[in-house]
Scaffold this active site. Structure first.
Site, mmCIF file in Angstrom:
data_model
loop_
_atom_site.group_PDB
_atom_site.id
_atom_site.type_symbol
_atom_site.label_atom_id
_atom_site.label_comp_id
_atom_site.label_asym_id
_atom_site.label_seq_id
_atom_site.Cartn_x
_atom_site.Cartn_y
_atom_site.Cartn_z
ATOM 1 N N LEU A 271 52.149 45.696 66.163
ATOM 2 C CA LEU A 271 53.149 45.321 67.149
ATOM 3 C C LEU A 271 52.863 45.981 68.487
ATOM 4 O O LEU A 271 53.181 45.436 69.534
ATOM 5 C CB LEU A 271 54.546 45.722 66.664
ATOM 6 C CG LEU A 271 55.030 45.066 65.360
ATOM 7 C CD1 LEU A 271 56.336 45.695 64.913
ATOM 8 C CD2 LEU A 271 55.202 43.572 65.565
ATOM 9 N N ASP B 229 41.598 48.267 49.056
ATOM 10 C CA ASP B 229 40.789 48.388 47.839
ATOM 11 C C ASP B 229 40.255 47.037 47.371
ATOM 12 O O ASP B 229 40.211 46.760 46.177
ATOM 13 C CB ASP B 229 41.577 49.068 46.715
ATOM 14 C CG ASP B 229 40.654 49.554 45.587
ATOM 15 O OD1 ASP B 229 39.446 49.731 45.843
ATOM 16 O OD2 ASP B 229 41.138 49.729 44.445
ATOM 17 N N ILE C 139 46.938 51.366 37.539
ATOM 18 C CA ILE C 139 48.005 51.557 36.565
ATOM 19 C C ILE C 139 48.732 52.853 36.877
ATOM 20 O O ILE C 139 48.179 53.761 37.512
ATOM 21 C CB ILE C 139 47.480 51.613 35.106
ATOM 22 C CG1 ILE C 139 46.484 52.768 34.931
ATOM 23 C CG2 ILE C 139 46.872 50.287 34.698
ATOM 24 C CD1 ILE C 139 46.050 52.987 33.488
ATOM 25 N N HIS D 192 36.752 50.138 44.853
ATOM 26 C CA HIS D 192 36.372 51.342 44.105
ATOM 27 C C HIS D 192 35.419 51.030 42.953
ATOM 28 O O HIS D 192 34.787 51.943 42.408
ATOM 29 C CB HIS D 192 37.620 52.098 43.604
ATOM 30 C CG HIS D 192 38.325 51.452 42.448
ATOM 31 N ND1 HIS D 192 39.468 50.702 42.601
ATOM 32 C CD2 HIS D 192 38.079 51.457 41.120
ATOM 33 C CE1 HIS D 192 39.886 50.290 41.418
ATOM 34 N NE2 HIS D 192 39.053 50.731 40.504
ATOM 35 N N GLY E 70 38.703 49.611 33.601
ATOM 36 C CA GLY E 70 37.754 48.513 33.408
ATOM 37 C C GLY E 70 38.340 47.171 33.784
ATOM 38 O O GLY E 70 37.615 46.216 34.049
ATOM 39 N N ASN E 71 39.680 47.083 33.783
ATOM 40 C CA ASN E 71 40.346 45.870 34.251
ATOM 41 C C ASN E 71 40.304 45.751 35.769
ATOM 42 O O ASN E 71 40.605 44.684 36.321
ATOM 43 C CB ASN E 71 41.818 45.845 33.820
ATOM 44 C CG ASN E 71 42.014 45.225 32.451
ATOM 45 O OD1 ASN E 71 42.341 45.904 31.496
ATOM 46 N ND2 ASN E 71 41.813 43.921 32.359
ATOM 47 N N SER E 72 39.975 46.836 36.462
ATOM 48 C CA SER E 72 39.986 46.832 37.927
ATOM 49 C C SER E 72 39.131 45.691 38.473
ATOM 50 O O SER E 72 37.966 45.546 38.106
ATOM 51 C CB SER E 72 39.454 48.166 38.459
ATOM 52 O OG SER E 72 40.331 49.219 38.155
#
Length: 448
Positions: A259, A129, A222, A99, A202-204
């Protein structure tokens, strides 16, 4: 009263530096610090900036009268800020969240020393992601080693490094709060590490590391009613990230395991009929012909309750477990049949695909999704070749000029009738001369 308050404030202000000045040692022992670890970690964590041009199409934009008197609506530029982790310094490979770079026309990476580099998309996996990008001319890059996240325990200390709110590189710490978290919206396959280390927008794509400075997760999301950090953050485990990276490099796409069963949820009536105490588990309604499940003897009416000791409560739980297991791995399946608990070991097989990503053909086609023309189209049009059904913005293929709907009919002066031809002709080739058909126009495109 005011004088006494002012005097107290003055005394507090004077005393503050004394309280803050901690000694370097206590009783001859150095104070604990993770600074030496961070000195190795922080150069491998980067800031990722991406821009996407969004066409601002007005319903009357093509009308000459409207264009003359009202002008042409301008395109809108969307910007995204995130983080990334260098996982291969020799090849300039950086792992981040899908993202963060999805749909981007331009991707820039800022290293810890302030150097700004242009990046290209190697491959993406929207289902988890994750995205893999590459920078060129990144001399002196420092990578992070990947740990085995399967060995994590609740309570282990962790450190998050990223670029929250675009402030620049920031470090927070906490513990592993939970493992195997699922249920977040928007992702098909989930097995998150939950942590109380502060994670913010912004930590993503940033790093979650252990106290040895090894990567154990990619910070992704989060849970927050207010939009800010409340101590519930989620990271994609490094073991899953490693599998995604290997798949993108080897195949250009992440192969999903299965499976080979069709499923549905249980209800109270079905549970009673199948002699189950509770309506939990994934009910098998059938098996695919010649699938691993069929060969292992599973059949309609069996109820799967665990895979590799992971509890299965619903059909969605089993689909999630299937998709997260690497192709070729043995899955230990626990299931009920006729009221009795049984077990069987089944090798996870790849979901059959009728398409391929360009990276699996040649790195210059990275970012393009390719399919063979179906027989009906070939018969009706008299055309054959490889159809491009999608091109990721910011990818190598996009910059080379390939677009959705293009048909590759030849390569290096030789005809291409399908993906098999294209792969054979493009293998280890540095220069690709493509014979293209776009609409009714034929042209040659040199990828050099």
């Amino acid at each position: 009263m005011l004088r006494k308050f002012a005097l107290s404030l003055a005394l507090f202000t004077v005393a503050l530096p004394t309280l803050a000045a901690l000694p370097a040692e206590v009783d001859g022992e150095p104070l604990p610090s993770i600074a030496p670890v961070l000195e190795r970690v922080m150069p491998a964590v980067v800031n990722v900036h991406s821009t996407t041009t969004i066409a601002n199409r007005h319903p009357f934009a093509d009308d000459p009268f409207f264009r003359r008197f009202f002008g042409v609506p301008r395109d809108r530029v969307a910007r995204s800020l995130g983080s990334g982790v260098i996982v291969d310094s020799d090849d300039g490979l950086i792992l981040t969240n899908n993202h963060v770079i999805e749909g981007a026309d331009d991707i820039r990476v800022t290293l810890a020393d302030g150097t700004v580099l242009t990046a290209e998309v190697v491959g993406t996996d929207p289902d988890t992601d994750l995205a893999l990008i590459r920078v060129a001319d990144g001399d002196g890059l420092q990578e992070l080693p990947l740990a085995e996240s399967d060995r994590l325990r609740v309570g282990d200390f962790v450190v998050a490094v990223g670029n929250p709110f675009g402030l620049g590189q920031t470090v927070t710490s906490g513990i592993v709060s939970a493992l195997g978290r699922r249920g977040l919206r928007g992702l098909n396959y989930q097995n998150f590490i939950q942590t109380d280390a502060s994670i913010n927008p912004g930590n993503s794509g940033g790093a979650l590391v252990n106290l040895r400075g090894e990567l154990i997760g990619i910070n992704t999301a989060i849970f927050s009613p207010s939009g800010g950090n409340v101590g519930i953050g989620f990271a994609i485990p490094s073991t899953l990230a490693r599998y995604v990276v290997d798949e993108l490099l080897d195949h250009g796409i992440v192969r999903r395991g299965r499976l080979g069963v069709s499923l549905q949820d249980l209800n109270e009536a079905l549970a009673r009929e199948l002699a189950l105490e509770q309506p939990t588990g994934a009910l098998i309604t059938g098996t695919f012909p010649d699938s691993a499940a069929e060969r292992a003897g599973l059949g309609a009416g069996d109820v799967v309750i665990a895979v590799n000791n992971l509890r299965i409560l619903t059909a969605a739980d089993l689909r999630n477990a299937e998709g997260l297991l690497p192709v070729g791995q043995i899955a230990h399946v626990e299931y009920f049949r006729d009221g009795r608990l049984r077990t069987v070991d089944i090798e996870i097989e790849a979901v059959p695909l009728n398409r391929i990503h360009g990276a699996a053909v040649n790195r210059r086609l990275s970012g393009a999704l390719l399919v063979d023309l179906d027989e009906e189209t070939v018969t009706q049009t008299g055309l054959d070749g490889v159809l491009i059904v999608e091109v990721q913005r910011g990818s190598a293929a996009y910059r080379e000029g390939l677009r959705r709907g293009d048909l590759i009919r030849g390569l290096n002066q030789k005809p291409v009738t399908g993906i098999a031809d294209l792969r054979a002709l493009a293998e280890d080739q540095e220069r690709l001369l493509l014979n293209m058909l776009r609409g009714r126009r034929s042209f040659l495109l040199l990828l050099d």
